[in-house]
Design an enzyme around this catalytic site. Structure first.
Site: not given
Ligand code: ATP
Length: 331
Positions: A120, A204, A228, A232
Site C-alpha cells: 500500500y 492462505d 487488511d 475484514d
C-alpha cells in the site's frame, strides 16, 4: 482534560460519530472536541481532500475519532486515498483490530497490521512491453525499521494485555525476499519476549483457520495487505463490519475509526449501526490510559445487545441516534 479531534467524513460518518459523541460527552463531560474536515465532502467545500489544518489539528489533539471517508471516483484529479495518506503523514505504523463478539462466546483475537508499508505504499505504474501490450506494476516495500517496529508493537501489546501467543502471518515460501525478511524479523524480535509463545502461518492457511479454528489465534502480526483482508474476514465472525473497531497508532499520534466505510447505500437514513465507532472510542480511551471509562462503554454496549436494544442490521428496531440514547442510559 482530554482533547479529541473529530473527523466525521462522508456517508454514514457524521451519523456514527455524532452518536458516539453522545456517549463520550455523557462519560467525560469536560471533554474538548475539535471538529475537523476530510474526505469527499471536504473537497467539495474546500478544494482539498485532506487539508493541512486537519493533519495539524489531529497532531495537536490527544487523539482522534474518525467516521468514514468515501473514495473519490477513479481518475478524480488530485485525489489520493485519504486514510492511507493520514496514516503516512502521522506515521501511524500499527493498525490494531480486535475481533471479539460483544456478547456470548466466540473468537478473541487481535490482528496487528503493518499500516504504512507493503503493497500500500502507492507506487504503481504502467509499463509498455515490447509486444505493444502493457504491464501493470505495484511495488511492495518493507523496511528493516518498519518490520522491526510492527513486530515489537505486537509483542509489547501481547505482553501488556496478558495475551499468550503471537502468530506471524506471511507467505515466505513464495515471496522469499520480502516476506522472508518479515518472518526473520519476527523471529529475532520474539527472542526478547521469551514468555510469549509464537506461531507462524502462510496467509492462505491463516485465512482458512480464521473460519475453521479461530481459537488458535491470539495476537496476529502481519503485513499491510494480508492484515487488511484477514481482519475484514475475521470481522465476519463477530457480527460484521458494523461491529468492528480499529486503531491507527504511532509513537506519538493516533486515530481510531470503525473498520467499515462510508456505506453510501444507507447514508442519511438514520439506520447505520454506530457500535463499531463506539468500540473505536473505547479503544481510544484505553490508549489514553482511561481503561475504566472504556470498560463502561463496552459494558453498556453489552447490556444493549443482551437486551436486544440494537439497530436493524443486528435484528433490532432502533435507529442510529436511538441506539446511542439506549447506550447512554446504560452507562
Ligand atoms: P466505502 O467506499 O466508503 O468503503 P462501501 O459501501 O464500499 O463504502 P462499507 O461502507 O464498508 O463499504 O459498506 C459495506 C456494506 O456494509 C454496505 O452494504 C453497508 O451498508 C454495510 N455497512 C457498513 N457500515 C455499516 C454500519 N455502520 N451499519 C450498518 N451497515 C453498515
Amino acid at each position: 482534560m482530554m482533547r479529541i479531534a473529530l473527523v466525521e467524513g462522508d456517508g454514514v460518518g457524521p451519523e456514527v460519530v455524532q452518536a458516539t459523541v453522545k456517549v463520550l460527552v455523557a462519560l467525560v463531560p469536560d471533554i474538548e472536541l475539535i471538529e475537523l474536515k476530510a474526505g469527499l465532502q471536504c473537497n467539495k467545500d474546500t478544494g482539498q481532500f485532506l487539508p493541512d489544518e486537519t493533519v495539524n489539528g489531529i497532531m495537536e489533539a490527544d487523539s482522534c475519532l474518525l467516521g468514514a471517508v468515501q473514495s473519490a471516483p477513479a481518475g478524480t484529479p488530485g485525489y489520493r486515498p485519504v486514510v492511507p495518506m493520514l496514516r503516512q503523514k502521522l506515521d501511524l505504523y500499527a493498525n490494531l483490530r480486535p475481533v471479539k463478539p460483544i456478547v456470548g462466546d466466540g473468537p478473541d483475537m487481535v490482528i496487528v497490521r503493518e499500516n504504512t508499508e507493503g503493497l500500500y505504499v502507492g507506487e504503481e505504474r504502467v509499463e509498455e512491453l515490447e509486444d505493444g501490450t502493457k504491464a501493470y506494476v505495484a511495488e511492495r516495500r518493507y523496511s528493516d525499521l518498519g518490520m522491526k517496529r510492527i513486530c515489537r508493537f505486537a509483542f509489547t501489546y501481547a505482553r501488556d494485555n496478558a495475551r499468550k501467543k503471537v502468530t506471524c502471518v506471511h507467505k515466505a515460501n513464495v515471496m522469499q525476499v520480502t516476506d522472508g525478511a518479515f518472518r526473520k524479523t519476527f523471529g529475532e524480535v520474539s527472542q526478547r519476549f521469551p514468555k510469549l509463545r509464537t506461531d507462524e502461518l502462510f496467509v492462505d492457511a491463516a485465512a482458512m483457520f480464521i473460519i475453521t479454528d479461530p481459537a488458535r489465534f491470539d495476537v496476529v502480526v502481519t503485513t499491510n495487505l494480508y492484515g487488511d483482508i484477514l481482519s475484514d474476514e475475521a470481522a465476519g465472525l463477530v457480527g460484521g463490519l458494523g461491529l468492528a473497531p480499529s486503531g491507527n497508532i504511532g509513537e506519538v499520534h493516533s486515530f481510531f475509526e470503525p473498520v467499515h466505510g462510508s456505506a453510501p447505500d444507507i447514508a442519511g437514513k438514520g439506520i447505520a449501526n454506530p457500535t463499531a465507532t463506539m468500540l473505536s472510542a473505547a479503544m481510544m480511551l484505553k490508549h489514553q490510559d482511561k481503561v475504566g471509562l472504556a470498560e463502561q462503554i463496552e459494558a453498556a454496549l453489552r447490556e444493549c445487545y443482551a437486551a436486544k436494544e440494537v439497530t436493524k442490521d443486528q435484528g433490532g428496531s432502533l435507529g442510529t441516534q436511538e441506539f446511542a440514547d439506549a447506550v447512554v442510559k446504560r452507562l
